[in-house]
Design a protein around this motif. Structure first.
Motif, PDB file in Angstrom:
ATOM      1  N   GLU A 249       0.828  -1.203   0.000  1.00  0.00           N
ATOM      2  CA  GLU A 249       0.000   0.000   0.000  1.00  0.00           C
ATOM      3  C   GLU A 249       0.865   1.257   0.000  1.00  0.00           C
ATOM      4  N   LYS A 250       1.960   1.207   0.773  1.00  0.00           N
ATOM      5  CA  LYS A 250       2.870   2.360   0.807  1.00  0.00           C
ATOM      6  C   LYS A 250       3.521   2.585  -0.558  1.00  0.00           C
ATOM      7  N   ILE A 251       3.903   1.489  -1.219  1.00  0.00           N
ATOM      8  CA  ILE A 251       4.528   1.618  -2.534  1.00  0.00           C
ATOM      9  C   ILE A 251       3.546   2.189  -3.537  1.00  0.00           C
ATOM     10  N   LEU A 252       2.286   1.724  -3.514  1.00  0.00           N
ATOM     11  CA  LEU A 252       1.271   2.253  -4.423  1.00  0.00           C
ATOM     12  C   LEU A 252       1.046   3.740  -4.192  1.00  0.00           C
ATOM     13  N   ALA A 253       1.039   4.156  -2.920  1.00  0.00           N
ATOM     14  CA  ALA A 253       0.845   5.575  -2.613  1.00  0.00           C
ATOM     15  C   ALA A 253       1.998   6.406  -3.164  1.00  0.00           C
ATOM     16  N   ILE A 254       3.224   5.881  -3.057  1.00  0.00           N
ATOM     17  CA  ILE A 254       4.395   6.609  -3.579  1.00  0.00           C
ATOM     18  C   ILE A 254       4.339   6.705  -5.098  1.00  0.00           C
ATOM     19  N   LEU A 255       3.949   5.605  -5.754  1.00  0.00           N
ATOM     20  CA  LEU A 255       3.927   5.580  -7.221  1.00  0.00           C
ATOM     21  C   LEU A 255       2.806   6.435  -7.801  1.00  0.00           C
ATOM     22  N   ARG A 256       1.771   6.697  -7.027  1.00  0.00           N
ATOM     23  CA  ARG A 256       0.703   7.570  -7.517  1.00  0.00           C
ATOM     24  C   ARG A 256       1.208   8.994  -7.727  1.00  0.00           C
ATOM     25  N   GLU A 257       2.316   9.332  -7.067  1.00  0.00           N
ATOM     26  CA  GLU A 257       2.919  10.656  -7.239  1.00  0.00           C
ATOM     27  C   GLU A 257       3.936  10.669  -8.373  1.00  0.00           C
ATOM     28  N   GLY A 258       4.204   9.508  -8.993  1.00  0.00           N
ATOM     29  CA  GLY A 258       5.142   9.437 -10.101  1.00  0.00           C
ATOM     30  C   GLY A 258       6.070   8.252  -9.958  1.00  0.00           C
ATOM     31  N   SER A 259       6.756   7.899 -11.050  1.00  0.00           N
ATOM     32  CA  SER A 259       7.684   6.772 -11.028  1.00  0.00           C
ATOM     33  C   SER A 259       8.845   7.055 -10.086  1.00  0.00           C
ATOM     34  N   VAL A 260       9.491   5.971  -9.622  1.00  0.00           N
ATOM     35  CA  VAL A 260      10.579   6.110  -8.660  1.00  0.00           C
ATOM     36  C   VAL A 260      11.561   4.958  -8.875  1.00  0.00           C
ATOM     37  N   LEU A 261      12.848   5.202  -8.547  1.00  0.00           N
ATOM     38  CA  LEU A 261      13.851   4.155  -8.665  1.00  0.00           C
ATOM     39  C   LEU A 261      13.661   3.113  -7.560  1.00  0.00           C
ATOM     40  N   GLN A 262      13.909   1.852  -7.881  1.00  0.00           N
ATOM     41  CA  GLN A 262      13.755   0.775  -6.906  1.00  0.00           C
ATOM     42  C   GLN A 262      14.651   0.984  -5.686  1.00  0.00           C
ATOM     43  N   SER A 263      15.876   1.490  -5.917  1.00  0.00           N
ATOM     44  CA  SER A 263      16.799   1.712  -4.798  1.00  0.00           C
ATOM     45  C   SER A 263      16.294   2.797  -3.849  1.00  0.00           C
ATOM     46  N   GLU A 264      15.500   3.766  -4.397  1.00  0.00           N
ATOM     47  CA  GLU A 264      14.962   4.830  -3.553  1.00  0.00           C
ATOM     48  C   GLU A 264      13.813   4.324  -2.683  1.00  0.00           C
TER      49      GLU A 264
END
Length: 304
Positions: A249-264
């Motif tokens: 759920e946290k990852i989905l919330a972060i991705l809703r704001e835009g793509s992100v690097l896996q390491s981040e």
């Protein structure tokens, strides 16, 4: 003249052993330590010391670097057993001195001191495993040194075991390890390290009603035909979405704001990179995200 020389020679030969004996107030014939692990934070320790006094002796002191709780002791001399007055005092930054005062032992008399107390801090936990650690150093010779460790039912002994035990005995209620050393020298020290797992609780056998329910459920699903299968698939999808893990759920919330690097993502979630990689692979299989290679890592996108 000859007899005089022989007498002097005998004195010379016997003098060292007599002087060595007088270096100590008593002789330690045997020193035994028994550890009974009730729980990781509850260890019962019993120390038995068989001594022969060289002088008038009425006190014995033991030093420990771990807590001493509920100490009690007795003195066994011949067929009689006398209670011992026990006092514990903290000395030199955390070291505990256990003073035991007992009826007077005269030169040449032998007795056994038995001290029992509860302690903690001898067992540490690392990566879900417990490790028992004990250290002892003798300030004078000991005829026989014996250590016994009893681990309760349900625990499994793991490496390391230092030193290798002289005896290992397993039963339905406990696991016992023993070490024995003879003719210990003054200044000799011993380290004992034993790793063991937490209590292993066997899984409960499922009820026969579960099998009956599964059989009936299979009949209902099979008899429902295509319509029942479609309803089942829809329900499973809704259950998967309803049971998304917190990290997902946290990852989905972060991705809703835009793509992100896996390491981040590992830094944002405060978990290891390995765990993030596992979570993302499961989310990709569910069709929730997509990943594209970018340098030495991946860029993660929310799948529309």
């Amino acid at each position: 003249m000859g007899l005089g020389l022989i007498f002097l020679l005998l004195l010379f030969v016997l003098a060292p052993s007599h002087a060595a004996a007088q270096d100590y107030d008593y002789e330690i014939n045997a020193y035994a330590v028994y550890f009974d692990v009730i729980a990781p934070e509850n260890v019962e320790e019993t120390i038995e010391i068989d001594i022969t006094s060289y002088t008038n002796l009425s006190q014995y002191v033991i030093y420990t670097d771990y807590p001493v709780e509920d100490p009690r002791a007795v003195l066994e001399m011949g067929s009689s057993t006398e209670p011992i007055n026990v006092t514990v005092r903290e000395v030199l930054g955390g070291t505990n001195a256990i003073y035991m005062n007992f009826p007077l032992l005269r030169p040449g008399e032998s007795a056994k001191i038995r001290l029992t107390f509860t302690t903690r801090g001898m067992i540490t936990e690392s990566d879900g495993k417990q490790q028992f650690t004990y250290y002892v150093k003798f300030s004078q010779p000991v005829g026989l040194f014996h250590v016994q460790l009893v681990v309760p039912k349900g625990y499994a002994v793991l490496s390391p075991i230092i030193p290798s035990p002289d005896k290992v005995e397993s039963s339905t209620s406990r696991l016992l390890l023993e070490w024995t050393r003879q003719n210990v020298r003054a200044g000799e020290e011993f380290y004992f390290i034993v790793g063991f797992s937490g209590e292993i609780i066997p899984p409960k056998q499922p009820s026969s009603l579960i099998y009956v329910g599964l059989f009936l459920a299979g009949l209902i699903v099979g008899g429902g035909g295509v319509y029942g299968y479609v309803l089942y698939r829809e329900r499973k999808r809704s259950e998967e979405k309803a049971h998304l893990r917190t990290d997902e759920e946290k990852i989905l919330a972060i991705l809703r704001e835009g793509s992100v690097l896996q390491s981040e993502l590992a830094e944002k979630l405060g978990v290891s990179k390995a765990k993030v990689s596992i979570i993302l692979r499961e989310m990709e299989e569910k069709g929730l995200i997509t990943r594209t290679r970018e340098g030495r890592t991946y860029r993660v996108f929310l799948r529309e």
